[in-house]
Design a protein around this motif. Sequence first.
Motif, PDB file in Angstrom:
ATOM      1  N   LEU A 295      18.340  -1.310  -4.097  1.00 10.84           N
ATOM      2  CA  LEU A 295      17.699  -2.616  -3.912  1.00 10.84           C
ATOM      3  C   LEU A 295      16.760  -2.542  -2.718  1.00 10.84           C
ATOM      4  CD1 LEU A 295      17.847  -5.737  -4.766  1.00 10.84           C
ATOM      5  CD2 LEU A 295      19.098  -5.941  -2.630  1.00 10.84           C
ATOM      6  N   ILE A 296      15.492  -2.801  -2.968  1.00 11.69           N
ATOM      7  CA  ILE A 296      14.533  -2.810  -1.859  1.00 11.69           C
ATOM      8  C   ILE A 296      13.830  -4.153  -1.890  1.00 11.69           C
ATOM      9  CG2 ILE A 296      12.552  -1.683  -0.829  1.00 11.69           C
ATOM     10  CD1 ILE A 296      13.466   0.791  -2.562  1.00 11.69           C
ATOM     11  N   LEU A 297      14.056  -4.947  -0.874  1.00  8.91           N
ATOM     12  CA  LEU A 297      13.395  -6.249  -0.803  1.00  8.91           C
ATOM     13  C   LEU A 297      12.055  -6.049  -0.108  1.00  8.91           C
ATOM     14  CD1 LEU A 297      16.350  -8.541   0.289  1.00  8.91           C
ATOM     15  CD2 LEU A 297      15.318  -8.382  -1.961  1.00  8.91           C
ATOM     16  N   MET A 298      10.980  -6.442  -0.796  1.00  8.50           N
ATOM     17  CA  MET A 298       9.673  -6.234  -0.208  1.00  8.50           C
ATOM     18  C   MET A 298       8.811  -7.454  -0.445  1.00  8.50           C
ATOM     19  SD  MET A 298       8.441  -2.356  -0.682  1.00  8.50           S
ATOM     20  CE  MET A 298       8.599  -2.372  -2.417  1.00  8.50           C
ATOM     21  N   GLY A 299       8.053  -7.771   0.541  1.00  7.41           N
ATOM     22  CA  GLY A 299       7.088  -8.848   0.381  1.00  7.41           C
ATOM     23  C   GLY A 299       5.889  -8.350  -0.404  1.00  7.41           C
ATOM     24  N   PRO A 300       5.025  -9.274  -0.850  1.00  4.05           N
ATOM     25  CA  PRO A 300       3.860  -8.885  -1.654  1.00  4.05           C
ATOM     26  C   PRO A 300       2.920  -7.938  -0.906  1.00  4.05           C
ATOM     27  CG  PRO A 300       3.934 -11.288  -1.298  1.00  4.05           C
ATOM     28  CD  PRO A 300       5.157 -10.729  -0.686  1.00  4.05           C
ATOM     29  N   LEU A 301       2.776  -8.117   0.405  1.00  8.62           N
ATOM     30  CA  LEU A 301       1.872  -7.247   1.153  1.00  8.62           C
ATOM     31  C   LEU A 301       2.393  -5.813   1.224  1.00  8.62           C
ATOM     32  CD1 LEU A 301       0.469  -9.318   4.125  1.00  8.62           C
ATOM     33  CD2 LEU A 301      -0.798  -8.059   2.375  1.00  8.62           C
ATOM     34  N   GLU A 302       3.693  -5.739   1.433  1.00  6.60           N
ATOM     35  CA  GLU A 302       4.298  -4.405   1.493  1.00  6.60           C
ATOM     36  C   GLU A 302       4.154  -3.691   0.152  1.00  6.60           C
ATOM     37  OE1 GLU A 302       7.862  -6.142   2.908  1.00  6.60           O
ATOM     38  OE2 GLU A 302       8.104  -4.614   4.461  1.00  6.60           O
ATOM     39  N   ARG A 303       4.356  -4.457  -0.889  1.00  4.67           N
ATOM     40  CA  ARG A 303       4.220  -3.902  -2.225  1.00  4.67           C
ATOM     41  C   ARG A 303       2.799  -3.377  -2.457  1.00  4.67           C
ATOM     42  NH1 ARG A 303       8.312  -5.790  -6.204  1.00  4.67           N
ATOM     43  NH2 ARG A 303       9.042  -7.427  -4.838  1.00  4.67           N
ATOM     44  N   PHE A 304       1.855  -4.171  -1.973  1.00  2.84           N
ATOM     45  CA  PHE A 304       0.462  -3.807  -2.123  1.00  2.84           C
ATOM     46  C   PHE A 304       0.164  -2.501  -1.375  1.00  2.84           C
ATOM     47  CE2 PHE A 304      -3.949  -4.171  -0.538  1.00  2.84           C
ATOM     48  CZ  PHE A 304      -4.595  -4.119  -1.758  1.00  2.84           C
ATOM     49  N   SER A 305       0.658  -2.451  -0.168  1.00  2.00           N
ATOM     50  CA  SER A 305       0.378  -1.250   0.623  1.00  2.00           C
ATOM     51  C   SER A 305       1.059  -0.021   0.012  1.00  2.00           C
ATOM     52  CB  SER A 305       0.817  -1.451   2.069  1.00  2.00           C
ATOM     53  OG  SER A 305       2.154  -1.068   2.224  1.00  2.00           O
ATOM     54  N   MET A 306       2.231  -0.239  -0.599  1.00  2.00           N
ATOM     55  CA  MET A 306       2.922   0.858  -1.284  1.00  2.00           C
ATOM     56  C   MET A 306       2.035   1.442  -2.368  1.00  2.00           C
ATOM     57  SD  MET A 306       5.928   2.279  -1.100  1.00  2.00           S
ATOM     58  CE  MET A 306       7.013   2.463  -2.492  1.00  2.00           C
ATOM     59  N   SER A 307       1.419   0.556  -3.145  1.00  2.00           N
ATOM     60  CA  SER A 307       0.657   1.054  -4.279  1.00  2.00           C
ATOM     61  C   SER A 307      -0.678   1.648  -3.839  1.00  2.00           C
ATOM     62  CB  SER A 307       0.442  -0.075  -5.287  1.00  2.00           C
ATOM     63  OG  SER A 307      -0.325  -1.085  -4.676  1.00  2.00           O
ATOM     64  N   ARG A 308      -1.193   1.164  -2.740  1.00  2.00           N
ATOM     65  CA  ARG A 308      -2.506   1.668  -2.317  1.00  2.00           C
ATOM     66  C   ARG A 308      -2.394   2.945  -1.487  1.00  2.00           C
ATOM     67  NH1 ARG A 308      -7.088  -1.259  -2.843  1.00  2.00           N
ATOM     68  NH2 ARG A 308      -8.011   0.715  -2.258  1.00  2.00           N
ATOM     69  N   PHE A 309      -1.459   2.923  -0.560  1.00  2.00           N
ATOM     70  CA  PHE A 309      -1.373   4.072   0.348  1.00  2.00           C
ATOM     71  C   PHE A 309      -0.100   4.847   0.059  1.00  2.00           C
ATOM     72  CE2 PHE A 309      -3.272   0.455   2.552  1.00  2.00           C
ATOM     73  CZ  PHE A 309      -4.572   0.905   2.604  1.00  2.00           C
ATOM     74  N   GLN A 310      -0.264   5.875  -0.721  1.00  2.00           N
ATOM     75  CA  GLN A 310       0.930   6.675  -1.009  1.00  2.00           C
ATOM     76  C   GLN A 310       1.197   7.578   0.177  1.00  2.00           C
ATOM     77  OE1 GLN A 310       0.908   8.585  -4.753  1.00  2.00           O
ATOM     78  NE2 GLN A 310       1.336   6.631  -5.709  1.00  2.00           N
ATOM     79  N   SER A 311       2.395   7.446   0.715  1.00  2.02           N
ATOM     80  CA  SER A 311       2.702   8.295   1.861  1.00  2.02           C
ATOM     81  C   SER A 311       4.060   8.943   1.646  1.00  2.02           C
ATOM     82  CB  SER A 311       2.721   7.471   3.144  1.00  2.02           C
ATOM     83  OG  SER A 311       3.556   6.369   2.945  1.00  2.02           O
ATOM     84  N   PRO A 312       4.057  10.155   1.102  1.00  3.97           N
ATOM     85  CA  PRO A 312       5.340  10.826   0.887  1.00  3.97           C
ATOM     86  C   PRO A 312       6.034  11.132   2.207  1.00  3.97           C
ATOM     87  CG  PRO A 312       3.501  12.302   0.450  1.00  3.97           C
ATOM     88  CD  PRO A 312       2.920  10.954   0.676  1.00  3.97           C
ATOM     89  N   LEU A 313       7.344  11.068   2.138  1.00  2.00           N
ATOM     90  CA  LEU A 313       8.154  11.346   3.315  1.00  2.00           C
ATOM     91  C   LEU A 313       8.156  12.853   3.580  1.00  2.00           C
ATOM     92  CD1 LEU A 313       9.600   9.051   4.699  1.00  2.00           C
ATOM     93  CD2 LEU A 313      11.692   9.732   3.548  1.00  2.00           C
TER      94      LEU A 313
END
Lengths: 321, 250
Positions: A264-282
């Motif tokens: 379960l990952i609770l994310m706001g819309p902005l975080e979701r947006f940044s996830m899809s735009r900026f892929q940053s592998p660990l």
Amino acid sequence: MHGILTIFRKEMGDHFNSLRFLLISALIVMVGVIITSMVGMAIQEELKGMAKPSLIFLLLFTSTGKLFSFVQFIGFFGPLLGIFLGFDSINRERVSRTLSKLVSQPIFRDSIINAKFLSGVAIIAIILVATVLLISGLGIRLVGVVPGVEEVSRLVIYVVISLLYISFWLGISILFSVIFKSAATSALASLAIWIFFSFFVSLGASVLSDAVAPISQTASGVDPEMLIRHERIQRLTSLVSPMTLYSEATTTILDPMRKTTRTLILMGPLERFSMSRFQSPLPLLESIFIVIPHIISIVAITLLCFGICYLVFMRQEIRTV
Amino acid sequence: MKGQIIVETEDLTKKYGSRTAVDHLNIKIEEGEVFGFLGPNGAGKTTTLLMFLGLTEPTSGRAKVIGFDPTREPFKVKEKVGYLPENVGFYDDMDARQNLRYIAKLNRISGGVSEKRIDYWLEMVGLSEESTKKVGTFSKGMRQRLGIAEVLIKEPKLVFLDEPTIGLDPDGTNRMLDLIHSLSREKNITLFLSSHLLDQVQRICDRVGIMINGNLVAIGPIDELAKKKLGLGKEDYTLEEIYMKYFKEA
């Protein structure tokens, strides 16, 4: 040491000559090849005319394609592999009356059980490494991407975790082969444990979390604190199962986009947006840090299981009648 | 008699819960003799053998086998003591030679030596021609003979045989008894055999011990026991008569 080596060699020979080993490895190799070809072709299709994203090689193992991913397959079939290799290891010798002969030779009694466990682990390692290499080779041909250092290290860690996890099931089945005189009983008991952990623990976890922290719909929607509590209880309960430990550890290691083992990952819309735009592998090291508790737990239960098995075997009296 | 004591026990006792399987056993076996260990089923014979091999721990008392305490130094005992259990088992999917080779390896006998010994003992028990056949196809008698060969591969000083002739045909039985006899006479191997076949025991054993309900009720050369139980001067006694007399008294 001498006794262990002699018995180990004989056990390895027995495994290699057995029809069981042939069937299991043929099945795993076959499924691996089919999944990889399907996934590989799908990836090839998707990547046409695109710049290749990073860490694409690992997708061969994790992407589900039409059926299931290789990782899911091993997660499901791995325990069965361990059980098949171990469920009759001690009681077969008991039934054929060779155990009493073996213990009256000048070897330490624990070398029998150690050698049986180690030979099973060696066989599992051979099957896993061979399959992963085969899939890698096939993937390189199909996708045309050569794995980098990081991908290879992630795969190596994956193989090690899988080896430990399957060895846990090997330990369970050897334990039952020590306890039960009949091979059929020990196979059934091992399968029962497997079914319990794979289906009932997750079922029980959701029942428990519903009971302790029910999610009620209010006028303002779901109470987020309650939801988090509900999730936390469900997660903690399902961690009892080695399967959850294993699947969380392997998916996190093989998918660098995952930043946590939690579902379960609770994310706001902005975080979701940044996830899809900026892929940053660990980075690899951080993925390892995340799953370290899981790996330690798997090592611990494997050792615990073998330890119990060892103790029971050493205390048993071996009679001829 | 050579005089050297090879097995010695001192109040050796084994209890399973409240049941006493072996009760204060005192026994002495000398080197080179053929000792017959008799008694009804469940009298504690196998338990005694297991304690001699260090496979089970005595509840109290002590045993000394070839000079070592089997509980403390089972390794040393097992190196020089052979044990042929009743209905010995083999790896049925391996041939006779492979079975022997495996046991030889477990006894740390080096390759060259072990091949020679395997050839020799297969010849002695009459299995040379069957040495490459899978043991699964062997008859009962062949298995028993292979079992003897397997025990002797390690060149033991002392061999425990549990019902070595059971299930053998008359010819096989005779050959087995001759072999046992020659082991004792020619190779100076001490043989300790437990059996119910009293006429055979009478044929080959120097001394016998009779165990009933965990107690050793008699021990000694057969003729001495006969004198004691059946009266002086009786010449044509059988071991069976003596045994039944002890059995009824117990």
